[in-house]
Design a protein around this motif. Structure first.
Motif, PDB file in Angstrom:
ATOM      1  N   ALA A  59     -10.612  -8.452  20.980  1.00  0.00           N
ATOM      2  CA  ALA A  59     -11.177  -9.622  21.870  1.00  0.00           C
ATOM      3  C   ALA A  59     -13.088  -9.152  22.450  1.00  0.00           C
ATOM      4  N   GLU A  60     -12.329 -10.052  22.032  1.00  0.00           N
ATOM      5  CA  GLU A  60     -14.856 -10.365  22.030  1.00  0.00           C
ATOM      6  C   GLU A  60     -15.200 -11.320  23.943  1.00  0.00           C
ATOM      7  N   VAL A  61     -15.680 -10.081  24.093  1.00  0.00           N
ATOM      8  CA  VAL A  61     -16.560 -10.634  25.128  1.00  0.00           C
ATOM      9  C   VAL A  61     -18.088 -10.314  24.951  1.00  0.00           C
ATOM     10  N   SER A  62     -18.889 -11.867  25.171  1.00  0.00           N
ATOM     11  CA  SER A  62     -21.015 -11.502  24.109  1.00  0.00           C
ATOM     12  C   SER A  62     -21.243 -11.741  25.834  1.00  0.00           C
ATOM     13  N   VAL A  63     -22.918 -11.511  25.504  1.00  0.00           N
ATOM     14  CA  VAL A  63     -23.905 -11.896  26.578  1.00  0.00           C
ATOM     15  C   VAL A  63     -24.883 -12.825  25.580  1.00  0.00           C
ATOM     16  N   LEU A  64     -25.276 -14.264  25.870  1.00  0.00           N
ATOM     17  CA  LEU A  64     -25.632 -15.148  25.801  1.00  0.00           C
ATOM     18  C   LEU A  64     -27.050 -15.421  26.498  1.00  0.00           C
ATOM     19  N   VAL A  65     -27.752 -15.349  25.710  1.00  0.00           N
ATOM     20  CA  VAL A  65     -28.968 -16.228  26.251  1.00  0.00           C
ATOM     21  C   VAL A  65     -29.078 -17.526  26.151  1.00  0.00           C
ATOM     22  N   ASN A  66     -29.810 -18.280  26.692  1.00  0.00           N
ATOM     23  CA  ASN A  66     -30.034 -19.779  26.682  1.00  0.00           C
ATOM     24  C   ASN A  66     -31.415 -19.102  25.589  1.00  0.00           C
ATOM     25  N   VAL A 125     -39.250 -12.749  35.672  1.00  0.00           N
ATOM     26  CA  VAL A 125     -38.085 -13.811  35.660  1.00  0.00           C
ATOM     27  C   VAL A 125     -37.070 -13.242  35.571  1.00  0.00           C
ATOM     28  N   THR A 126     -36.505 -14.686  36.489  1.00  0.00           N
ATOM     29  CA  THR A 126     -35.459 -14.348  37.028  1.00  0.00           C
ATOM     30  C   THR A 126     -34.461 -15.362  36.470  1.00  0.00           C
ATOM     31  N   LEU A 127     -33.329 -14.394  35.431  1.00  0.00           N
ATOM     32  CA  LEU A 127     -32.328 -15.366  34.500  1.00  0.00           C
ATOM     33  C   LEU A 127     -31.183 -15.941  35.514  1.00  0.00           C
ATOM     34  N   ARG A 128     -30.454 -16.483  35.543  1.00  0.00           N
ATOM     35  CA  ARG A 128     -29.352 -17.244  36.223  1.00  0.00           C
ATOM     36  C   ARG A 128     -28.209 -16.983  34.770  1.00  0.00           C
ATOM     37  N   GLY A 129     -27.435 -15.797  35.149  1.00  0.00           N
ATOM     38  CA  GLY A 129     -26.057 -15.178  34.491  1.00  0.00           C
ATOM     39  C   GLY A 129     -24.997 -15.679  35.508  1.00  0.00           C
ATOM     40  N   VAL A 130     -23.594 -15.953  34.044  1.00  0.00           N
ATOM     41  CA  VAL A 130     -22.333 -16.499  34.661  1.00  0.00           C
ATOM     42  C   VAL A 130     -21.439 -16.005  34.057  1.00  0.00           C
ATOM     43  N   SER A 131     -20.741 -15.941  34.468  1.00  0.00           N
ATOM     44  CA  SER A 131     -19.606 -15.077  34.096  1.00  0.00           C
ATOM     45  C   SER A 131     -18.391 -15.705  33.782  1.00  0.00           C
ATOM     46  N   LEU A 152     -24.815 -23.497  29.161  1.00  0.00           N
ATOM     47  CA  LEU A 152     -26.262 -22.794  28.782  1.00  0.00           C
ATOM     48  C   LEU A 152     -26.867 -23.090  27.613  1.00  0.00           C
ATOM     49  N   GLN A 153     -26.161 -24.029  26.732  1.00  0.00           N
ATOM     50  CA  GLN A 153     -26.543 -24.258  25.313  1.00  0.00           C
ATOM     51  C   GLN A 153     -27.625 -25.793  26.767  1.00  0.00           C
ATOM     52  N   SER A 154     -28.165 -26.127  27.790  1.00  0.00           N
ATOM     53  CA  SER A 154     -28.762 -27.521  27.709  1.00  0.00           C
ATOM     54  C   SER A 154     -29.221 -26.644  29.090  1.00  0.00           C
ATOM     55  N   GLY A 155     -29.042 -25.215  29.481  1.00  0.00           N
ATOM     56  CA  GLY A 155     -30.113 -24.523  30.197  1.00  0.00           C
ATOM     57  C   GLY A 155     -30.204 -24.889  31.451  1.00  0.00           C
ATOM     58  N   VAL A 156     -28.482 -25.380  32.082  1.00  0.00           N
ATOM     59  CA  VAL A 156     -27.989 -25.149  33.508  1.00  0.00           C
ATOM     60  C   VAL A 156     -28.298 -23.910  33.810  1.00  0.00           C
ATOM     61  N   ILE A 157     -27.416 -22.499  33.102  1.00  0.00           N
ATOM     62  CA  ILE A 157     -27.444 -21.473  33.206  1.00  0.00           C
ATOM     63  C   ILE A 157     -28.419 -20.540  31.899  1.00  0.00           C
ATOM     64  N   ASP A 158     -28.813 -19.622  32.246  1.00  0.00           N
ATOM     65  CA  ASP A 158     -29.648 -18.510  31.614  1.00  0.00           C
ATOM     66  C   ASP A 158     -29.357 -17.615  30.501  1.00  0.00           C
ATOM     67  N   MET A 159     -28.338 -17.103  31.396  1.00  0.00           N
ATOM     68  CA  MET A 159     -27.102 -16.646  30.509  1.00  0.00           C
ATOM     69  C   MET A 159     -25.750 -16.782  30.936  1.00  0.00           C
ATOM     70  N   GLY A 202     -39.997  -6.193  37.678  1.00  0.00           N
ATOM     71  CA  GLY A 202     -41.570  -6.690  37.328  1.00  0.00           C
ATOM     72  C   GLY A 202     -41.496  -7.149  36.200  1.00  0.00           C
ATOM     73  N   GLN A 203     -40.180  -7.192  35.560  1.00  0.00           N
ATOM     74  CA  GLN A 203     -40.749  -7.976  33.708  1.00  0.00           C
ATOM     75  C   GLN A 203     -39.031  -9.183  33.890  1.00  0.00           C
ATOM     76  N   VAL A 204     -37.804  -8.501  34.332  1.00  0.00           N
ATOM     77  CA  VAL A 204     -36.838  -9.565  34.233  1.00  0.00           C
ATOM     78  C   VAL A 204     -35.637  -9.105  35.130  1.00  0.00           C
ATOM     79  N   GLN A 205     -35.340 -10.376  35.609  1.00  0.00           N
ATOM     80  CA  GLN A 205     -34.146 -10.055  36.043  1.00  0.00           C
ATOM     81  C   GLN A 205     -33.001 -10.751  36.158  1.00  0.00           C
ATOM     82  N   ILE A 206     -31.763 -10.288  36.630  1.00  0.00           N
ATOM     83  CA  ILE A 206     -30.612 -12.141  36.411  1.00  0.00           C
ATOM     84  C   ILE A 206     -29.784 -11.227  38.189  1.00  0.00           C
ATOM     85  N   ASN A 207     -29.705 -13.033  38.331  1.00  0.00           N
ATOM     86  CA  ASN A 207     -29.614 -13.355  39.259  1.00  0.00           C
ATOM     87  C   ASN A 207     -28.031 -13.872  39.164  1.00  0.00           C
ATOM     88  N   TYR A 208     -26.988 -12.708  39.718  1.00  0.00           N
ATOM     89  CA  TYR A 208     -25.630 -12.874  39.067  1.00  0.00           C
ATOM     90  C   TYR A 208     -25.239 -13.821  40.129  1.00  0.00           C
TER      91      TYR A 208
END
Ligand code: 173
Length: 320
Positions: free
Chosen positions: A224-231, A22-28, A76-83, A53-59
């Motif tokens: 200062a908090e910056v975190s990684v979230l997934v839909n 699976v490829t996840l679309r990731g944005v910062s 992220l909430q709507s799934g336009v991006i995955d991460m 072979g399992q999961v990749q992130i397309n930045y």
């Protein structure tokens, strides 16, 4: 014959083995390669190497070049991006208590143990359709940076670049907050639209703000908090093995925080000094007044906006 052998092997391995990569679309939310994107970028590299072979992130990249900064949570909430790599302060338009993550007096390792992490996920799942995977930046306090000198811990008459992180503290201190994403701050400083800004101890050089910064106010406040979230819908569609691989790489990233951010803070303090940024340092009762006001104003704002979850978040994120 060969085909039959492969089919038999797959059947024996069970359905998980049949899952496609699976490829996840990731944005910062921050521009690429900026300090606040760097942890996420290391995580992506690691996932793409370890989870092949399992999961990749397309930045897709970061900052307003990819999407408006204060719209990242909706995407992220709507799934336009995955991460997404973002502070909670950028998606208070999805649910306001996202901003509470800045108040953590205990680190992410402790938050995972004391129930804070589980409670955060309960809220983030329900209100944001988000899975809170882990933390990408911690251990860097916020500061007020100014173009004008102050001699007591008040901000009366100052117009300061803000986002929700600073809003209640700035107002309680007498300042006029002006909300703008990081990428607008340089021009606002250059044109004298603001007399200063809030930002963590790290990263002011990334966007050239040092050129227009004369003073830093100490002590800093919050964490200062910056975190990684997934839909969440996407997260639930992954197999246990795919989720497990992402969790494992996040644990790898978080394990480096103490060293990485401890070093970064020390280096940035030196670099600001070398750049001629003077420190306005409040001490004793003045320092206490400044710090206590930040904490009280911060929680008061969160609890007012989120009376259902704010008090428990305060309890779980505070030092006992
Ligand atoms: O824009 C900001 O000042 C902000 O909210 C933030 C949060 C975490 C890290 C850096 C900036």
């Amino acid at each position: 014959m060969k085909k039959l052998v492969i089919a038999a092997a797959l059947a024996a391995a069970g359905p998980a083995a049949l899952a496609q990569e699976v490829t996840l679309r990731g944005v910062s939310a921050f521009p690429e390669k900026n300090f606040q994107s760097a942890g996420f970028e290391r995580f992506i590299q690691r996932v793409n190497a370890e989870c092949k072979g399992q999961v990749q992130i397309n930045y897709l990249g970061g900052g307003p070049k990819v999407m408006p900064t204060l719209e990242v949570g909706k995407a992220l909430q709507s799934g336009v991006i995955d991460m997404l790599n973002s502070p909670g302060s950028f998606y208070t338009n999805v649910f306001p208590e996202s901003d509470a993550l800045k108040m953590g007096q205990i680190g992410i390792a402790e938050q995972r143990k004391n129930g804070a992490f589980a409670y955060i996920n309960e809220i983030w799942n329900k209100k944001g359709n988000m899975y809170y995977l882990g933390r990408a930046v911690e251990g860097t306090p916020f500061h007020v940076y100014l173009t004008k000198k102050i001699d007591k811990p008040e901000l009366n008459g100052l117009r300061l670049r803000s986002v929700s992180v600073y809003q209640d503290f700035f107002v309680t201190s007498g300042a006029t907050p002006i909300t703008m994403p990081p990428t607008d701050v340089f021009t606002a400083l250059e044109r004298g639209v603001v007399d200063g800004y809030g930002w963590p101890i790290t990263g002011i050089f990334d966007l050239g703000w040092d050129k227009h910064t004369k003073f830093r106010v100490d002590p800093g406040f919050y964490n200062a908090e910056v975190s990684v979230l997934v839909n969440l819908t996407k997260w639930r569609s992954l197999t246990d093995a795919q989720r497990g691989c992402l969790e494992k790489q996040m644990a790898w990233l978080e394990a480096q925080h103490a060293e990485v951010y401890g070093k970064a803070v020390a280096e940035e303090i030196k670099r600001q000094e070398a750049a001629g940024i003077q420190v306005i340092k409040f001490e004793g009762p003045q320092a206490k007044q400044w710090s206590d006001r930040a904490v009280e104003a911060g929680w008061a704002g969160i609890i007012k906006n989120s009376p259902d979850t704010g008090p428990r978040l305060r309890q779980l994120l505070s030092k006992q």
